[in-house]
Design a protein around this motif. Structure first.
Motif, PDB file in Angstrom:
ATOM      1  N   LEU A 129      -0.092  26.285 -71.027  1.00  0.00           N
ATOM      2  CA  LEU A 129      -0.080  25.366 -70.192  1.00  0.00           C
ATOM      3  C   LEU A 129      -1.111  24.239 -70.753  1.00  0.00           C
ATOM      4  N   GLN A 130      -0.853  23.120 -70.932  1.00  0.00           N
ATOM      5  CA  GLN A 130      -1.453  21.952 -71.099  1.00  0.00           C
ATOM      6  C   GLN A 130      -1.706  21.108 -69.621  1.00  0.00           C
ATOM      7  N   LEU A 131      -2.883  21.097 -69.080  1.00  0.00           N
ATOM      8  CA  LEU A 131      -3.211  20.544 -67.896  1.00  0.00           C
ATOM      9  C   LEU A 131      -4.003  19.063 -68.047  1.00  0.00           C
ATOM     10  N   GLN A 132      -3.689  18.414 -66.988  1.00  0.00           N
ATOM     11  CA  GLN A 132      -4.077  16.987 -66.977  1.00  0.00           C
ATOM     12  C   GLN A 132      -5.488  16.803 -67.402  1.00  0.00           C
ATOM     13  N   ASP A 133      -6.027  15.679 -68.102  1.00  0.00           N
ATOM     14  CA  ASP A 133      -7.250  15.816 -68.286  1.00  0.00           C
ATOM     15  C   ASP A 133      -8.198  15.521 -67.176  1.00  0.00           C
ATOM     16  N   LEU A 134      -9.485  16.031 -67.046  1.00  0.00           N
ATOM     17  CA  LEU A 134     -10.415  15.864 -66.160  1.00  0.00           C
ATOM     18  C   LEU A 134     -11.293  14.906 -66.277  1.00  0.00           C
ATOM     19  N   VAL A 135     -11.563  13.975 -65.511  1.00  0.00           N
ATOM     20  CA  VAL A 135     -12.401  12.604 -65.707  1.00  0.00           C
ATOM     21  C   VAL A 135     -13.665  13.263 -64.570  1.00  0.00           C
ATOM     22  N   LEU A 136     -14.829  13.189 -65.110  1.00  0.00           N
ATOM     23  CA  LEU A 136     -15.894  13.426 -64.231  1.00  0.00           C
ATOM     24  C   LEU A 136     -17.039  12.288 -64.374  1.00  0.00           C
ATOM     25  N   PRO A 137     -17.968  11.984 -63.412  1.00  0.00           N
ATOM     26  CA  PRO A 137     -18.463  10.823 -63.448  1.00  0.00           C
ATOM     27  C   PRO A 137     -19.816  10.531 -64.275  1.00  0.00           C
ATOM     28  N   ASN A 138     -20.417  11.959 -64.754  1.00  0.00           N
ATOM     29  CA  ASN A 138     -21.488  11.895 -65.579  1.00  0.00           C
ATOM     30  C   ASN A 138     -21.427  12.936 -66.390  1.00  0.00           C
ATOM     31  N   LYS A 139     -22.604  13.248 -67.184  1.00  0.00           N
ATOM     32  CA  LYS A 139     -22.755  14.402 -68.128  1.00  0.00           C
ATOM     33  C   LYS A 139     -23.224  15.642 -67.186  1.00  0.00           C
ATOM     34  N   THR A 140     -23.838  15.226 -66.136  1.00  0.00           N
ATOM     35  CA  THR A 140     -24.406  16.335 -64.974  1.00  0.00           C
ATOM     36  C   THR A 140     -23.520  16.902 -64.516  1.00  0.00           C
ATOM     37  N   SER A 141     -22.471  16.204 -63.966  1.00  0.00           N
ATOM     38  CA  SER A 141     -21.208  16.708 -63.218  1.00  0.00           C
ATOM     39  C   SER A 141     -20.516  17.827 -64.638  1.00  0.00           C
ATOM     40  N   VAL A 142     -20.568  17.095 -65.778  1.00  0.00           N
ATOM     41  CA  VAL A 142     -19.751  18.040 -66.835  1.00  0.00           C
ATOM     42  C   VAL A 142     -20.469  19.296 -67.113  1.00  0.00           C
ATOM     43  N   ALA A 143     -21.630  19.347 -67.065  1.00  0.00           N
ATOM     44  CA  ALA A 143     -22.346  20.653 -67.227  1.00  0.00           C
ATOM     45  C   ALA A 143     -22.093  21.537 -65.955  1.00  0.00           C
ATOM     46  N   GLU A 144     -22.123  20.862 -64.776  1.00  0.00           N
ATOM     47  CA  GLU A 144     -22.018  21.873 -63.538  1.00  0.00           C
ATOM     48  C   GLU A 144     -20.527  22.276 -63.602  1.00  0.00           C
ATOM     49  N   VAL A 145     -19.415  21.720 -64.005  1.00  0.00           N
ATOM     50  CA  VAL A 145     -17.922  21.930 -63.668  1.00  0.00           C
ATOM     51  C   VAL A 145     -17.864  23.087 -65.099  1.00  0.00           C
ATOM     52  N   THR A 146     -18.207  22.512 -66.100  1.00  0.00           N
ATOM     53  CA  THR A 146     -18.026  23.576 -67.294  1.00  0.00           C
ATOM     54  C   THR A 146     -18.618  24.810 -66.956  1.00  0.00           C
ATOM     55  N   GLY A 147     -19.817  24.804 -66.244  1.00  0.00           N
ATOM     56  CA  GLY A 147     -20.535  26.072 -66.198  1.00  0.00           C
ATOM     57  C   GLY A 147     -19.596  26.989 -64.983  1.00  0.00           C
ATOM     58  N   PHE A 148     -19.235  26.252 -64.085  1.00  0.00           N
ATOM     59  CA  PHE A 148     -18.260  26.914 -63.079  1.00  0.00           C
ATOM     60  C   PHE A 148     -17.289  27.539 -63.689  1.00  0.00           C
ATOM     61  N   LEU A 149     -16.616  26.787 -64.548  1.00  0.00           N
ATOM     62  CA  LEU A 149     -15.167  27.401 -65.178  1.00  0.00           C
ATOM     63  C   LEU A 149     -15.377  28.364 -66.224  1.00  0.00           C
ATOM     64  N   GLU A 150     -16.601  28.365 -67.186  1.00  0.00           N
ATOM     65  CA  GLU A 150     -17.075  29.435 -67.763  1.00  0.00           C
ATOM     66  C   GLU A 150     -17.186  30.631 -67.043  1.00  0.00           C
ATOM     67  N   GLN A 151     -18.097  30.610 -66.001  1.00  0.00           N
ATOM     68  CA  GLN A 151     -18.853  31.635 -65.077  1.00  0.00           C
ATOM     69  C   GLN A 151     -17.647  32.289 -64.356  1.00  0.00           C
ATOM     70  N   GLY A 152     -17.124  31.139 -63.882  1.00  0.00           N
ATOM     71  CA  GLY A 152     -16.094  31.818 -62.436  1.00  0.00           C
ATOM     72  C   GLY A 152     -14.829  32.200 -63.149  1.00  0.00           C
ATOM     73  N   PHE A 153     -14.363  31.497 -64.036  1.00  0.00           N
ATOM     74  CA  PHE A 153     -12.909  32.063 -64.722  1.00  0.00           C
ATOM     75  C   PHE A 153     -12.802  32.410 -65.995  1.00  0.00           C
ATOM     76  N   GLY A 154     -13.792  32.688 -66.723  1.00  0.00           N
ATOM     77  CA  GLY A 154     -13.875  33.168 -68.099  1.00  0.00           C
ATOM     78  C   GLY A 154     -13.431  32.083 -69.071  1.00  0.00           C
ATOM     79  N   LEU A 155     -13.394  30.955 -68.744  1.00  0.00           N
ATOM     80  CA  LEU A 155     -12.800  29.826 -69.920  1.00  0.00           C
ATOM     81  C   LEU A 155     -13.927  29.476 -70.673  1.00  0.00           C
ATOM     82  N   PHE A 156     -13.646  28.824 -71.725  1.00  0.00           N
ATOM     83  CA  PHE A 156     -14.529  28.230 -72.753  1.00  0.00           C
ATOM     84  C   PHE A 156     -14.617  26.882 -72.923  1.00  0.00           C
ATOM     85  N   PHE A 157     -15.771  26.093 -72.890  1.00  0.00           N
ATOM     86  CA  PHE A 157     -16.006  24.691 -73.323  1.00  0.00           C
ATOM     87  C   PHE A 157     -16.358  24.428 -74.678  1.00  0.00           C
ATOM     88  N   ASP A 158     -15.572  23.704 -75.364  1.00  0.00           N
ATOM     89  CA  ASP A 158     -16.198  23.193 -76.590  1.00  0.00           C
ATOM     90  C   ASP A 158     -16.424  22.102 -76.663  1.00  0.00           C
TER      91      ASP A 158
END
Length: 106
Positions: free
Chosen positions: A73-102
């Motif tokens: 599945l290719q999902l829609q792009d995610l736009v976040l307000p700043n790099k702090t939000s990127v770090a919080e969200v990617t951490g949530f997706l990695e730790q909460g769902f076992g996904l990987f951020f590249d």
């Protein structure tokens, strides 16, 4: 059903930050235009409420691999307000769902 996913993350600057990918467990294969929710992680990891993350992402493409049962599945792009939000969200997706951020450029 384990399904491969991927989507890009940007900041509103705009700046490409990276790509999230991995496998998620769903009861049924979503179709184009349907929504995948990342609101509640399977392991109960805390949702990053302050990040302005909308956890409802639309399916843009469903890719069936030839001679394989793999579906991506290719999902829609995610736009976040700043790099702090990127770090919080990617951490949530990695730790909460076992996904990987590249991250881009690293």
């Amino acid at each position: 059903m384990r399904i491969d996913i991927d989507f890009s993350i940007f900041t509103s600057a705009p700046s490409a930050e990276g790509v999230i990918s991995g496998k998620i467990e769903l009861n049924a294969l979503p179709r184009i235009g349907e929504i995948v929710s990342f609101l509640a992680s399977p392991n109960g990891h805390k949702f990053p409420a302050a990040s302005e993350f909308d956890p409802l992402l639309k399916v843009e493409n469903v890719i069936h691999q030839v001679n394989s049962q793999t579906v991506t599945l290719q999902l829609q792009d995610l736009v976040l307000p700043n790099k702090t939000s990127v770090a919080e969200v990617t951490g949530f997706l990695e730790q909460g769902f076992g996904l990987f951020f590249d991250p881009i450029g690293e």
